[in-house]
Design a protein around this motif. Structure first.
Motif, mmCIF file in Angstrom:
data_model
loop_
_atom_site.group_PDB
_atom_site.id
_atom_site.type_symbol
_atom_site.label_atom_id
_atom_site.label_comp_id
_atom_site.label_asym_id
_atom_site.label_seq_id
_atom_site.Cartn_x
_atom_site.Cartn_y
_atom_site.Cartn_z
ATOM 1 N N GLY A 127 0.723 -1.120 0.352
ATOM 2 C CA GLY A 127 0.146 0.113 -0.107
ATOM 3 C C GLY A 127 0.806 1.559 0.529
ATOM 4 O O GLY A 127 0.082 1.942 0.446
ATOM 5 N N MET A 128 2.188 1.341 -0.255
ATOM 6 C CA MET A 128 2.978 2.345 0.101
ATOM 7 C C MET A 128 3.822 2.606 -1.342
ATOM 8 O O MET A 128 4.306 1.278 -2.311
ATOM 9 N N VAL A 129 4.230 3.497 -1.619
ATOM 10 C CA VAL A 129 5.058 3.472 -2.946
ATOM 11 C C VAL A 129 5.964 3.220 -2.943
ATOM 12 O O VAL A 129 6.650 3.913 -1.743
ATOM 13 N N LEU A 130 6.523 2.400 -3.531
ATOM 14 C CA LEU A 130 7.609 1.831 -3.503
ATOM 15 C C LEU A 130 9.008 2.160 -4.319
ATOM 16 O O LEU A 130 9.967 3.089 -3.691
ATOM 17 N N GLU A 131 9.193 2.532 -5.972
ATOM 18 C CA GLU A 131 9.511 3.069 -6.453
ATOM 19 C C GLU A 131 8.868 3.740 -7.983
ATOM 20 O O GLU A 131 7.611 3.355 -8.205
ATOM 21 N N THR A 132 9.055 5.057 -8.011
ATOM 22 C CA THR A 132 8.457 5.936 -9.069
ATOM 23 C C THR A 132 9.515 5.896 -10.076
ATOM 24 O O THR A 132 9.019 6.149 -11.016
ATOM 25 N N ASN A 133 10.374 5.748 -10.124
ATOM 26 C CA ASN A 133 11.689 5.558 -11.090
ATOM 27 C C ASN A 133 11.332 4.279 -12.277
ATOM 28 O O ASN A 133 12.510 2.967 -11.942
ATOM 29 N N GLN B 192 22.514 8.367 -1.231
ATOM 30 C CA GLN B 192 22.806 8.995 -2.514
ATOM 31 C C GLN B 192 21.793 8.346 -3.566
ATOM 32 O O GLN B 192 20.830 9.127 -4.503
ATOM 33 N N HIS B 193 21.161 7.662 -2.534
ATOM 34 C CA HIS B 193 20.018 6.322 -3.578
ATOM 35 C C HIS B 193 18.675 7.743 -3.770
ATOM 36 O O HIS B 193 18.242 7.282 -1.920
ATOM 37 N N LEU B 194 17.972 7.761 -4.254
ATOM 38 C CA LEU B 194 16.558 8.550 -4.368
ATOM 39 C C LEU B 194 15.416 7.852 -3.674
ATOM 40 O O LEU B 194 14.564 7.952 -3.342
ATOM 41 N N GLY B 195 15.918 6.324 -3.785
ATOM 42 C CA GLY B 195 14.328 5.880 -3.925
ATOM 43 C C GLY B 195 14.339 5.329 -2.469
ATOM 44 O O GLY B 195 13.631 4.962 -1.928
ATOM 45 N N VAL B 196 15.700 4.878 -2.031
ATOM 46 C CA VAL B 196 15.903 5.057 -0.404
ATOM 47 C C VAL B 196 15.410 6.003 -0.039
ATOM 48 O O VAL B 196 14.730 5.964 1.198
ATOM 49 N N VAL B 197 15.678 7.417 0.140
ATOM 50 C CA VAL B 197 15.098 8.150 0.228
ATOM 51 C C VAL B 197 14.052 8.570 0.877
ATOM 52 O O VAL B 197 13.234 9.085 1.487
ATOM 53 N N THR B 198 12.786 8.584 -0.917
ATOM 54 C CA THR B 198 11.378 8.349 -0.849
ATOM 55 C C THR B 198 11.185 7.207 0.318
ATOM 56 O O THR B 198 10.016 7.942 0.886
ATOM 57 N N VAL B 245 10.494 17.223 -14.360
ATOM 58 C CA VAL B 245 10.140 17.799 -13.050
ATOM 59 C C VAL B 245 10.961 16.990 -11.983
ATOM 60 O O VAL B 245 11.074 15.645 -12.472
ATOM 61 N N PRO B 246 12.235 17.503 -11.336
ATOM 62 C CA PRO B 246 13.180 16.930 -10.646
ATOM 63 C C PRO B 246 12.758 15.569 -9.395
ATOM 64 O O PRO B 246 11.631 16.727 -8.263
ATOM 65 N N ALA B 247 12.898 15.040 -9.374
ATOM 66 C CA ALA B 247 11.841 14.179 -8.308
ATOM 67 C C ALA B 247 10.884 14.513 -7.857
ATOM 68 O O ALA B 247 11.016 14.776 -6.052
ATOM 69 N N PRO B 248 9.235 14.111 -8.323
ATOM 70 C CA PRO B 248 8.473 14.337 -8.068
ATOM 71 C C PRO B 248 8.136 14.134 -7.126
ATOM 72 O O PRO B 248 7.610 15.428 -5.537
ATOM 73 N N TRP B 249 8.052 12.570 -6.128
ATOM 74 C CA TRP B 249 6.981 12.211 -5.455
ATOM 75 C C TRP B 249 8.068 12.355 -4.716
ATOM 76 O O TRP B 249 7.564 12.470 -3.067
ATOM 77 N N LEU B 250 9.590 12.639 -3.999
ATOM 78 C CA LEU B 250 10.308 12.355 -3.327
ATOM 79 C C LEU B 250 10.295 14.158 -2.973
ATOM 80 O O LEU B 250 9.815 13.877 -1.556
ATOM 81 N N SER B 251 10.149 15.142 -3.530
ATOM 82 C CA SER B 251 9.713 16.540 -2.778
ATOM 83 C C SER B 251 8.344 16.211 -2.681
ATOM 84 O O SER B 251 8.165 17.006 -1.408
ATOM 85 N N VAL B 252 6.990 15.775 -2.816
ATOM 86 C CA VAL B 252 5.619 15.289 -2.767
ATOM 87 C C VAL B 252 5.818 15.267 -0.515
ATOM 88 O O VAL B 252 5.750 15.334 0.056
ATOM 89 N N LYS B 253 7.040 14.019 -0.504
ATOM 90 C CA LYS B 253 7.162 13.537 0.457
ATOM 91 C C LYS B 253 7.802 14.569 1.269
ATOM 92 O O LYS B 253 6.994 14.395 2.417
#
Lengths: 193, 957
Positions: A127-133, B192-198, B245-253
């Protein structure tokens, strides 16, 4: 949090159903039906958000959906998610499907149900966003495919069998399902090819 | 072949054959799979995978799957990735609560987590997150934080671990231990890894709502991360740039995370403001792409930034820019943006900095109401109109809503009716307008007008004598319509029964005409309405003796006296009897006009809230229960005066709203069940509540909640002052209450120290999130009063109560009261409540007993003009010497008997303790019964103390 992800076609046939909150099976089916009726009566070109039905609900929940050719993709989310963010996430999911299946169509969702689940799993987890890339998601899926191939032997058979079935113009599939027609039209794909 | 054959057959069937054929085909397939599983031949991994896959597909089509779980569990322990994968998929889609199975699954997960194979670990973590059961939390909640912060964990596993932990925390927060790992998680924001940060940001956001202290350091890290994203050229963000748009999901979070905290320290704040400005600026730049994805991603960030600006509510400059930006979106061609802009503006409207700015968009919003094709958007427009309504635009907004109501979608009609009713009442300057509006409501959407709405209009008409004649005339005219809604008959019947005499002078509405008009509707109405009309008739007997015989004839008719409905029959019999035997005097007393109702919170508001968000107890149902216990069994407002009838008459709960007794009735037991009663039953506030329905009374404390909070700051503050007075002479009680929250107090004081227990009760069934009470003292107060407290748990479960202890030290004498500000999130909306904490100087009183001689000696010593303060004031309460004594003792001083030569006077003595000084105080209160006045004299060794004590005590009598 995403509470449920529902994909069904224009006739309300479920093609992918994923709940992240436990509902009894018959309620799950009711939710799919109710959601289908809610989105069906909405024109295209109006907004992509609507309040949830009676089953998934409470004022905190919203349905966010997109309609692609023959398929509706509906995410039911609570207020902790950004509406536009989820809208883009649906797009990412569909574009990823398109990449993995090379011009995805409704039949791919049926024949490769497991694979579709695996792709979804790389995007949304519990239920949580894991990856968006998208590149990252596709890389993960490719790694899985490689593993699958390396395990070889019998396990490779299903993929071969399926593609064989697909190519022999299945007699049991009604003629009126024209694969060309039900291609999910993903706008702007040129970006990613 | 895998699912293909099943799918082909089934989908083929689904399209061209009947449902039965599909079911038959599936049952055959299920039987086949079952026999394969049960068969003697052990299945190889591939076959298991194939059949499990088929089962999944059949499940998708809506058929129960009651077997295959064991086979799926077996697949978990396979060494082949593909088999393991399908096993986990089956489990997470189809797992049931079979405990035996859960143990086996947990075992497999444990093995995979320990395998150090990142792919297997990933699968296991996914499964935990997807199932998220309590058993799994018990088994793994301790393990996952370790995986998350271990140095050698791969990025993808870290990502999964963060979300997995988040899921477990959501389902079983008590099982996730906070510990060393929390600080290391915060540092993942620098990963470093934006996925981890998100993923980490999602996790921290949820954890911080409950443990804001623990994650405070995340604020500056989040701001700097955000700043790097927002200001960087989009190229240096790996693949996380989405349509330019740079890293929109991360910005939102990140922006969401920042909404868990108040505005940061000035240093960080500057940087954040810069970020927010940059985001607002970017919105004005020409789009880098025409694709809708580009604008979606950009605006997702923009809307979140605006939410943060509204949440901080501290930078007028940014607020106004946000408002202008939303104003642009209101006219945007993208429906989604219009929808979101309306939604955001709703919250913006409650900020005092931007309320006016929001109001400038009223025409656009009204236009949206009229022209939008999409009901979702129209609904948002209604919400926004409601939020932006104030005295200046109420008439226009109410008129537009009424207009819209005629064509509104059925799904939102009731809500609009409630909103119109609330606004009309809240902002009515002219009550004829209010009456017109409600009658219009009934005319346009009678079916959607709930009891609360028409009860309320009657309540208001009864309480305001300037509108009674107009109301009678208007309902009389409205009733002329050949077909009118039953709700109108009810309102009309009630009002004419009370005030029909006001229009009886006009030959066009003579008593007989009024009666005939009402009676012509009688037979078309339901039983409760008929019962109400019968009560109206008996009231007519009193108002218009000239039509008594006509009415008696009606009551005597078989259709009444022998009515099958017992309630109607009883009424007819009793009323007929009453009209025959009672003298005119008795009739006049029994059927006297209704006394004004005590002012209460509008129950309509409560109803609207209930519609919008879940809440536990419904006042209405409770009062219904009470009502059925009533002796008269009246199910509707019976216009019989309570004071004249010895039984607790239904009029005590006339409006069924938990209203208390009418002022001239004996204490009615009926009010005991009401939710609000413990606040209002306090004697001090009861008086203000009973005041005839003036405008201010409509802003009852309840309105201080939710979106109405900052609209009426002055009134809320006045309410708070009254509450503070209530606590001057006592230490325990309910400080504040609205539909969501109740705040109770319990305090004790000794010398210059005190301790106050504040109890926050969640009255709803929904959690309050980020619940943060803050004590606010002005600088001056801070130097005189030292308050210490610990933060409370930021999540308050539905129905739960949390307690906060405040330690108090009085350093020097003071006049102001500290303010208790409470912010929390309820069902997606931010709530903000401010009340004054009743910590007053007299709390630090120590009583001193002394003899008459001593008293007068000291009294003379304090004869310096600055030391004495005197106040002469009118009594606000009945002048009962016993109550007065109790109040003086409650005030904290000793009550000295037989000191004053005049026994009617009261004298008291005590010492105010502060850290810096002890101040002796003497007081004398001289009542004058004839004039209903008091003279209060205070003599203390310090002028400011005399002043303050005199102010406080004067309010009590």
């Amino acid at each position: 949090m995403i509470q449920a992800i529902l994909v069904f076609n224009n006739h309300g046939k479920p093609r992918l159903v994923r709940f992240y909150q436990r509902f009894p099976e018959e309620i799950q089916q009711q939710i799919v039906r109710e959601t289908f009726h809610l989105v069906l009566k909405r024109d295209d070109n109006i907004c992509n958000f609507l309040e949830g039905g009676s089953l998934i609900g409470g004022s905190d929940y919203k349905l966010i959906y997109r309609h692609y050719a023959t398929l509706y993709f509906v995410f039911c989310v609570d207020s902790s998610e950004s509406e536009l963010g989820i809208l883009d996430l649906i797009q990412v999911f569909v574009e990823t499907l398109d990449k993995c299946f090379e011009n995805v169509c409704e039949l791919d969702l049926i024949f490769h149900m497991d694979k579709v689940h695996y792709i979804l799993q790389e995007v949304v987890m519990g239920g949580m966003v894991l990856e968006t890339n998208m590149n990252e998601i596709v890389a993960q899926i490719e790694a899985q495919n490689k593993l699958e191939k390396s395990e070889g032997g019998l396990s490779a058979a299903p993929a071969r069998a399926v593609s064989a079935v697909k190519n022999i113009n299945l007699p049991e599939i009604p003629r009126n399902i024209n694969i060309g027609d039900i291609n999910i039209k993903v706008p702007n794909l040129s970006q990613f090819v | 072949m895998c699912v293909a054959d099943t799918a082909r057959d089934v989908s083929g069937n689904a399209h061209c054959k009947s449902k039965e054929a599909e079911i038959k085909r599936i049952n055959k397939e299920l039987a086949n799979i079952r026999s394969k599983f049960k068969g003697d031949k052990a299945l190889d991994g591939y076959s298991k995978k194939k059949y499990v896959c088929k089962l999944l597909f059949i499940f998708l089509l809506g058929h129960d799957i009651d077997f295959g779980h064991m086979e799926a569990v077996n697949l978990l322990s396979s060494n082949r990735y593909t088999e393991k994968q399908i096993g986990y998929l089956f489990i997470s889609v189809l797992v049931n609560s079979n405990s035996e199975l859960i143990r086996l699954i947990n075992n497999a997960i444990k093995n995979d987590l320990a395998s150090r194979n990142p792919t297997f670990m990933g699968l296991a973590l996914h499964c935990i997150a997807n199932v998220g059961s309590r058993e799994m939390a018990e088994a793994f909640a301790g393990e996952i934080p370790k995986i998350l912060v271990a140095g050698d964990t791969m990025d993808s596993v870290k990502q999964s671990a963060a979300l997995c932990l988040l899921r477990l925390y959501r389902t079983s927060p008590d099982l996730v231990p906070m510990g060393d790992w929390t600080s290391r998680v915060v540092h993942l924001l620098n990963d470093q890894h934006l996925g981890v940060v998100t993923a980490a940001t999602s996790l921290i956001t949820t954890l911080a709502q409950k443990n804001p202290e623990e994650f405070k350091t995340s604020v500056s890290l989040a701001v700097s991360r955000l700043s790097r994203i927002v200001t960087s050229a989009s190229t240096d963000l790996q693949d996380y740039t989405y349509y330019f748009v740079p890293a929109p999901w991360l910005s939102v979070k990140l922006l969401r995370l920042l909404q868990c905290y108040p505005p940061p320290d000035p240093a960080v704040r500057g940087r954040l403001t810069e970020c927010l400005e940059t985001i607002l600026n970017k919105a004005q730049e020409p789009p880098k792409s025409k694709k809708v994805q580009h604008s979606n991603a950009k605006n997702a960030v923009l809307f979140e930034a605006i939410s943060l600006i509204i949440h901080h509510d501290s930078e007028p400059n940014l607020l106004v820019r946000a408002c202008n930006q939303l104003g642009q979106f209101l006219q945007h061609r993208e429906t989604n943006l219009r929808y979101l802009a309306l939604e955001s503006m709703c919250t913006l409207a409650s900020s005092e900095f931007s309320h006016e700015a929001v109001k400038t968009h009223i025409e656009t919003v009204i236009n949206a109401l009229k022209t939008e094709r999409d009901v979702s958007v129209r609904q948002r427009a209604v919400d926004l109109l409601y939020a932006m309504c104030d005295r200046s635009n109420a008439q226009q907004i109410v008129a537009e809503m009424l207009n819209y109501l005629e064509t509104a979608d059925y799904s939102i009609r009731e809500e609009i009716v409630l909103k119109v009713a609330i606004l009309a009442e809240k902002y009515a300057v002219d009550y004829t307008w209010y009456v017109d509006t409600i009658l219009n409501l009934i005319r346009i959407a009678g079916d959607y007008v709930s009891e609360e709405v028409w009860y309320r209009v009657i309540q208001i008409v009864i309480n305001r004598d300037d509108v009674q004649g107009y109301a009678a005339k208007t309902v009389f005219e409205a009733l002329q319509a050949p077909a009118c809604h039953e709700n109108l008959v009810k309102v009309g019947g009630y009002i004419l029964g009370e005030f029909g005499n006001l229009i009886a002078g006009d030959p066009r509405s003579s008593p007989l005409i009024q009666f005939n008009l009402l009676h012509s509707k009688f037979h078309l109405c339901s039983v409760p309405t008929r019962a109400l009309l019968l009560s109206t008739y008996i009231k007519f007997v009193n108002l218009f003796p000239e039509i008594k015989t006509t009415i008696q004839d009606v009551l005597r008719s078989d259709s009444q006296l022998k009515n099958a409905d017992v309630e109607l029959q009883q009424r007819a019999v009793e009323y007929l009897r009453l009209s025959t035997i009672a003298s005119t005097d008795i009739l006049a007393t029994v059927l006297e006009e209704m006394p004004p109702f005590p002012e209460r919170e509008s129950s309509i508001l409560a109803k609207l809230k209930k519609k919008k968000g879940p809440s536990t107890v419904t006042d209405l149902e409770e009062t219904k229960k009470e009502r059925s216990a009533d002796m008269n069994g009246g199910t509707e407002p019976a216009p019989v005066n309570a004071s004249a009838v010895s039984t607790p008459s239904p009029s005590a709960d006339l409006l069924g709203l938990g209203t208390g007794p009418p002022p001239n009735a004996a204490p009615a037991p009926a009010s005991s069940g009401s939710l609000l009663v413990d606040v209002f039953s306090e004697p001090a506030s009861a008086v203000t509540q009973l005041a005839p329905g003036s405008q201010e009374n409509f802003a009852s404390p309840d309105l201080a909640s939710s979106e109405l909070v900052s609209e009426e700051p002055s009134e809320a503050a006045r309410g708070a002052d009254e509450l503070t007075h209530k606590f001057v002479c006592k230490n325990n009680g309910v400080l504040f209450e609205n539909q969501l929250l109740q705040i109770g107090l319990k305090s004790e004081f000794r010398q210059n120290l005190g301790r106050m227990f504040i109890f926050y009760g969640n009255k709803t069934s929904t959690q309050f999130l980020t619940f943060t009470p803050t004590l606010i003292c002005s600088d001056e107060l801070q130097s005189n009063l030292n308050l210490q407290t610990k933060p409370v748990d930021p999540t308050v479960d539905g129905g739960a109560q949390v307690q906060q202890v405040v330690n108090i030290e009085c350093i020097s004498d003071f006049t102001e009261a500290p303010v208790l500000n409470i912010q929390f999130r309820y069902g997606g909306t931010f709530q903000n409540v401010s009340v004054k904490l009743p910590i007053t100087l007299n709390k630090f009183f120590q009583p001193t007993e002394m003899a008459s001689q001593d008293f007068f000696q000291r009294w003379k010593q304090l004869s310096n003009p600055q030391q004495e303060v005197q106040n002469i004031f009118k009594a606000k309460h009945p002048m009962d010497p016993e109550i007065t004594k109790a109040k003086i003792i409650g005030f904290g001083s000793a009550l000295l008997e037989e000191v004053d030569p005049n026994p009617a006077n009261f004298v008291g003595a005590g010492i105010i303790h502060t850290r810096t000084a002890q101040i002796g105080c003497l007081l004398r209160l001289e009542p004058n019964l004839q004039a209903q006045m008091y003279r209060l004299t205070l003599r203390t060794s310090k002028e400011t103390v005399s002043q303050r004590l005199c102010e406080l005590l004067s309010e009590q009598f």
